[in-house]
Each structure stands twice: as structure tokens, then as C-alpha cells.
Design a protein around this motif. Structure first.
Motif, PDB file in Angstrom:
ATOM      1  N   VAL A 120      44.705  37.572  40.785  1.00  0.00           N
ATOM      2  CA  VAL A 120      43.695  37.224  42.224  1.00  0.00           C
ATOM      3  C   VAL A 120      43.093  35.980  41.827  1.00  0.00           C
ATOM      4  O   VAL A 120      42.315  35.659  41.066  1.00  0.00           O
ATOM      5  CB  VAL A 120      42.983  38.013  42.879  1.00  0.00           C
ATOM      6  CG1 VAL A 120      42.282  37.909  44.018  1.00  0.00           C
ATOM      7  CG2 VAL A 120      43.603  39.696  42.799  1.00  0.00           C
ATOM      8  N   ASN A 121      43.576  34.767  42.581  1.00  0.00           N
ATOM      9  CA  ASN A 121      42.868  33.444  42.354  1.00  0.00           C
ATOM     10  C   ASN A 121      43.037  32.959  40.963  1.00  0.00           C
ATOM     11  O   ASN A 121      41.756  32.565  40.463  1.00  0.00           O
ATOM     12  CB  ASN A 121      41.461  33.500  43.157  1.00  0.00           C
ATOM     13  CG  ASN A 121      41.155  33.878  44.441  1.00  0.00           C
ATOM     14  OD1 ASN A 121      42.209  33.245  45.373  1.00  0.00           O
ATOM     15  ND2 ASN A 121      40.494  34.451  44.767  1.00  0.00           N
ATOM     16  N   GLY A 122      43.707  33.321  40.391  1.00  0.00           N
ATOM     17  CA  GLY A 122      44.170  32.699  39.087  1.00  0.00           C
ATOM     18  C   GLY A 122      43.495  33.725  38.010  1.00  0.00           C
ATOM     19  O   GLY A 122      43.749  33.600  36.890  1.00  0.00           O
ATOM     20  N   GLN A 123      42.950  34.624  38.436  1.00  0.00           N
ATOM     21  CA  GLN A 123      42.272  35.790  37.375  1.00  0.00           C
ATOM     22  C   GLN A 123      42.995  37.150  37.260  1.00  0.00           C
ATOM     23  O   GLN A 123      43.503  37.612  38.250  1.00  0.00           O
ATOM     24  CB  GLN A 123      40.832  35.990  37.865  1.00  0.00           C
ATOM     25  CG  GLN A 123      40.055  36.665  36.633  1.00  0.00           C
ATOM     26  CD  GLN A 123      38.537  36.930  37.031  1.00  0.00           C
ATOM     27  OE1 GLN A 123      38.083  36.473  38.076  1.00  0.00           O
ATOM     28  NE2 GLN A 123      37.870  37.751  36.271  1.00  0.00           N
ATOM     29  N   ASN A 124      43.178  37.268  36.006  1.00  0.00           N
ATOM     30  CA  ASN A 124      44.127  38.635  35.668  1.00  0.00           C
ATOM     31  C   ASN A 124      42.980  39.792  35.694  1.00  0.00           C
ATOM     32  O   ASN A 124      42.241  39.936  35.228  1.00  0.00           O
ATOM     33  CB  ASN A 124      45.005  38.453  34.528  1.00  0.00           C
ATOM     34  CG  ASN A 124      45.910  39.698  34.322  1.00  0.00           C
ATOM     35  OD1 ASN A 124      45.785  40.846  34.481  1.00  0.00           O
ATOM     36  ND2 ASN A 124      47.127  39.102  34.253  1.00  0.00           N
ATOM     37  N   PHE A 125      43.551  41.029  36.669  1.00  0.00           N
ATOM     38  CA  PHE A 125      42.890  42.017  36.545  1.00  0.00           C
ATOM     39  C   PHE A 125      43.879  43.225  36.241  1.00  0.00           C
ATOM     40  O   PHE A 125      44.974  43.267  36.904  1.00  0.00           O
ATOM     41  CB  PHE A 125      42.048  42.467  37.964  1.00  0.00           C
ATOM     42  CG  PHE A 125      41.099  41.571  38.271  1.00  0.00           C
ATOM     43  CD1 PHE A 125      39.843  41.531  38.290  1.00  0.00           C
ATOM     44  CD2 PHE A 125      41.360  40.425  39.094  1.00  0.00           C
ATOM     45  CE1 PHE A 125      39.035  40.625  38.468  1.00  0.00           C
ATOM     46  CE2 PHE A 125      40.591  39.487  39.567  1.00  0.00           C
ATOM     47  CZ  PHE A 125      39.421  39.507  39.219  1.00  0.00           C
ATOM     48  N   PRO A 126      43.385  44.212  35.342  1.00  0.00           N
ATOM     49  CA  PRO A 126      44.263  45.465  35.064  1.00  0.00           C
ATOM     50  C   PRO A 126      44.451  46.192  36.363  1.00  0.00           C
ATOM     51  O   PRO A 126      43.528  46.302  37.031  1.00  0.00           O
ATOM     52  CB  PRO A 126      43.372  46.081  34.007  1.00  0.00           C
ATOM     53  CG  PRO A 126      42.029  45.590  34.065  1.00  0.00           C
ATOM     54  CD  PRO A 126      42.157  44.298  34.650  1.00  0.00           C
ATOM     55  N   LEU A 127      45.435  46.805  36.505  1.00  0.00           N
ATOM     56  CA  LEU A 127      45.706  47.763  37.709  1.00  0.00           C
ATOM     57  C   LEU A 127      45.816  49.263  37.014  1.00  0.00           C
ATOM     58  O   LEU A 127      46.905  49.625  36.203  1.00  0.00           O
ATOM     59  CB  LEU A 127      47.115  47.569  38.260  1.00  0.00           C
ATOM     60  CG  LEU A 127      47.314  46.425  39.403  1.00  0.00           C
ATOM     61  CD1 LEU A 127      48.626  46.442  39.749  1.00  0.00           C
ATOM     62  CD2 LEU A 127      46.361  46.733  40.559  1.00  0.00           C
ATOM     63  N   LYS A 128      44.787  49.837  37.451  1.00  0.00           N
ATOM     64  CA  LYS A 128      44.624  51.368  36.940  1.00  0.00           C
ATOM     65  C   LYS A 128      45.620  52.215  37.752  1.00  0.00           C
ATOM     66  O   LYS A 128      45.897  52.010  39.065  1.00  0.00           O
ATOM     67  CB  LYS A 128      43.161  51.919  37.055  1.00  0.00           C
ATOM     68  CG  LYS A 128      42.244  51.018  36.289  1.00  0.00           C
ATOM     69  CD  LYS A 128      40.918  51.436  36.303  1.00  0.00           C
ATOM     70  CE  LYS A 128      39.770  50.811  35.371  1.00  0.00           C
ATOM     71  NZ  LYS A 128      38.494  51.322  35.317  1.00  0.00           N
ATOM     72  N   THR A 129      46.201  53.349  37.060  1.00  0.00           N
ATOM     73  CA  THR A 129      47.095  54.298  37.888  1.00  0.00           C
ATOM     74  C   THR A 129      46.463  55.659  37.970  1.00  0.00           C
ATOM     75  O   THR A 129      45.868  55.931  36.687  1.00  0.00           O
ATOM     76  CB  THR A 129      48.208  54.496  37.099  1.00  0.00           C
ATOM     77  OG1 THR A 129      48.951  53.126  36.890  1.00  0.00           O
ATOM     78  CG2 THR A 129      49.276  55.328  37.723  1.00  0.00           C
ATOM     79  N   PRO A 130      46.178  56.111  39.170  1.00  0.00           N
ATOM     80  CA  PRO A 130      45.589  57.536  39.194  1.00  0.00           C
ATOM     81  C   PRO A 130      46.073  58.403  38.249  1.00  0.00           C
ATOM     82  O   PRO A 130      47.286  58.364  38.209  1.00  0.00           O
ATOM     83  CB  PRO A 130      45.658  57.555  40.632  1.00  0.00           C
ATOM     84  CG  PRO A 130      45.936  56.426  41.469  1.00  0.00           C
ATOM     85  CD  PRO A 130      46.533  55.610  40.443  1.00  0.00           C
ATOM     86  N   GLY A 169      34.757  46.110  42.138  1.00  0.00           N
ATOM     87  CA  GLY A 169      35.624  45.055  41.812  1.00  0.00           C
ATOM     88  C   GLY A 169      36.894  45.048  41.115  1.00  0.00           C
ATOM     89  O   GLY A 169      37.514  44.108  40.713  1.00  0.00           O
ATOM     90  N   GLY A 170      37.152  46.102  40.708  1.00  0.00           N
ATOM     91  CA  GLY A 170      38.451  46.659  40.182  1.00  0.00           C
ATOM     92  C   GLY A 170      39.677  46.931  41.027  1.00  0.00           C
ATOM     93  O   GLY A 170      39.486  46.814  42.190  1.00  0.00           O
ATOM     94  N   TYR A 171      40.800  47.138  40.617  1.00  0.00           N
ATOM     95  CA  TYR A 171      42.041  47.252  41.346  1.00  0.00           C
ATOM     96  C   TYR A 171      42.729  48.710  40.876  1.00  0.00           C
ATOM     97  O   TYR A 171      43.021  48.819  39.710  1.00  0.00           O
ATOM     98  CB  TYR A 171      42.641  46.212  41.338  1.00  0.00           C
ATOM     99  CG  TYR A 171      42.466  44.826  41.977  1.00  0.00           C
ATOM    100  CD1 TYR A 171      42.544  44.558  43.220  1.00  0.00           C
ATOM    101  CD2 TYR A 171      41.669  44.045  41.249  1.00  0.00           C
ATOM    102  CE1 TYR A 171      41.819  43.418  43.932  1.00  0.00           C
ATOM    103  CE2 TYR A 171      40.915  42.922  41.687  1.00  0.00           C
ATOM    104  CZ  TYR A 171      41.180  42.571  43.199  1.00  0.00           C
ATOM    105  OH  TYR A 171      40.486  41.487  43.803  1.00  0.00           O
TER     106      TYR A 171
END
Length: 267
Positions: A120-130, A169-171
Motif C-alpha cells: 500500500v503506497n509503496g509499503q509492504n504489510f503482511p497479510l494475516k490469515t484467520p 493498521g494491519g491487514y
């Protein structure tokens, strides 16, 4: 009289045994598999990238209405990380390719690894899985695999709806997926007799030329995954004391065309 009865019983048992033998022979000759190609595609989303780590595909295929017979693994051609946003607007990629027993394809499960992320906007965020999805992303298919037919199945991610923002702020990855299938080509089956004629079956259409060797006992032959259209069939007798036979059949997409039984006559 007693001897006659014993002879009659033995004759009945002989017939029953041979009937069972030929039934099994025919069944094994005609038993086949459908070919499944799993494609990955995606709807556009307002992210720089959405990476999912695909490790394995599992399917549930049953030979009858009972779809609880268990899961089968379909090997992913290139296990690893895929950017979903590269496969939008009609672009897809081949994820898995395998032969499966003919039957009802009821469910599919996509097994993901740990390297899932969103940019997002050049920044990488980990995607957590339920936790409920850590054993795999399972979804219903409800398609029928026919022996000799090639099917393409698309796993269509909706990346925009599959990513949920958390309060800190996580995903989180909560996939919204739809699937659809397409049968490619058709098949031809038939019988070429007698076996002593040593028949060979040729199927031609345009530049395509295919050869089938009928089962020596039953005469059964099969051409799988052939293009739709009008095919010319030549049953060529290897024994020159028999005459050849030629005819045409029309193949439709997703259909096994029955060419019937042809008995080659003596010259």
C-alpha cells in the motif's frame, strides 16, 4: 438325472463367471479420467500489489453422489508467491494441471504458505490469515468431470474485497473467491470388431491425425480431448482378408461422442 443337474449348474456358473469377466473387462477398458487445468485470475483492486503464497491445491472428487470420499492433492506447477494484480482484466496463469478420476468435483481447497502480503503506497504489510482458514481456503465447485474431457477451472480472487483492514493498521486476508469452469474439446469412443481383423482406428480432421489401438478382447477404443468438429474415422484392418471401414462423426465441446460398433466384413 443327478448328473444332468450337475452339468446344468456347472454351465450356469461358467456363464456367470464369463459374464462377470467381460463386464469387468469392459469396465476397466472404459474407465477414464478428466483433465483439470486450474487457472488463477483476479479482479482489479486499489493496491500496489497483493501477494499470495500458493503451495498446494486439493480437490474433492467422487464417482457418485457421495462427495465425502476424501481430498486429492493436485500439484501446483510453480509453488510460491503470486501477485494477484498481475492477473486482472482477462489475464490469468496456469496454477495446476492434472488428470483426475471422472466424477463429481464438489469442492476445492487452496493451501497457502506464510508469505502473504499487500503493498500500500509503496509499503509492504503482511497479510494475516484467520485461524479458521489456516488449513486451506475451501470453496464449492459443483462441476462434473467427464472421462476424456479437458476442463479449465478459474479461481477468481476479488482482491479488493479479500483484504480487511484491522484497527491497528494491519491487514487480514479473508478471500472472496468465485470459480467458473469451461470444457475444452470432446471425445470419441466406439468399438472396432472382430479382434482377429487386428483393427487400427485413425481419426483425422485437417492437419490433426490420431491413432487408437482397440482393446484386443472387446474392440473398445477411445480418443480423448479432441477438438470440436467433424472427424473422419478410418478403421484399418491389419488382416488383409478383412475390409476397411470409413465414416465421420461430429464432436461437440464437453461431449463424449459414441461412434458405435463397427464389424469389419470379410473381403
Amino acid at each position: 438325472m443327478k448328473t444332468a443337474r450337475l452339468v446344468f449348474v456347472a454351465f450356469v456358473l461358467f456363464l456367470a463367471t464369463n459374464c462377470l469377466f467381460w463386464a469387468c473387462k469392459k469396465s476397466s477398458s472404459e474407465r477414464g479420467s478428466g483433465h483439470l487445468r486450474v487457472m488463477l485470475t483476479d479482479d482489479p483492486a486499489e493496491y500496489d500489489a497483493v501477494y499470495i503464497d500458493v503451495q498446494k491445491v486439493e480437490v474433492n472428487v467422487s464417482s457418485d453422489s457421495n462427495t465425502s470420499s476424501g481430498w486429492q492433492t493436485v500439484n501446483v506447477l510453480r509453488p510460491g508467491v503470486y501477485n494477484l494484480l498481475q492477473f486482472s482484466n482477462g489475464i490469468d496463469t496456469l496454477l495446476a494441471d492434472a488428470d483426475l478420476p471422472a466424477g463429481k468435483l464438489s469442492q476445492m481447497r487452496l493451501i497457502l504458505g506464510d508469505n502473504n502480503s499487500v503493498v500500500v503506497n509503496g509499503q509492504n504489510f503482511p497479510l494475516k490469515t484467520p485461524s479458521a482458514q489456516q488449513s486451506g481456503l475451501k470453496f464449492n465447485i459443483h462441476a462434473t468431470l467427464t472421462a476424456g474431457i479437458v476442463y479449465r477451472l478459474w479461481i477468481d480472487f476479488n482482491a479488493g474485497r479479500s483484504i480487511v483492514t484491522t484497527g491497528n493498521g494491519g491487514y487480514i486476508l479473508k478471500p472472496v473467491i468465485r470459480t467458473y469452469t469451461e470444457a475444452i474439446g470432446g471425445s470419441i469412443k466406439g468399438y472396432a470388431l472382430p479382434g482377429v481383423a487386428k483393427p487400427q482406428v485413425w481419426a483425422t480432421m485437417g492437419a490433426d491425425s490420431l491413432l487408437a489401438l482397440p482393446d484386443s478382447a472387446t474392440g473398445y477404443y477411445f480418443f480423448g480431448g479432441v477438438a470440436a468438429g467433424t472427424w473422419n474415422l478410418l478403421i484399418n484392418a491389419g488382416d488383409t482378408t478383412y475390409k476397411d471401414s470409413t465414416f465421420t462423426v461430429t464432436v461437440s465441446t464437453g461431449v463424449v461422442t459414441n461412434a458405435g460398433s463397427v464389424l469389419l466384413p470379410k473381403k
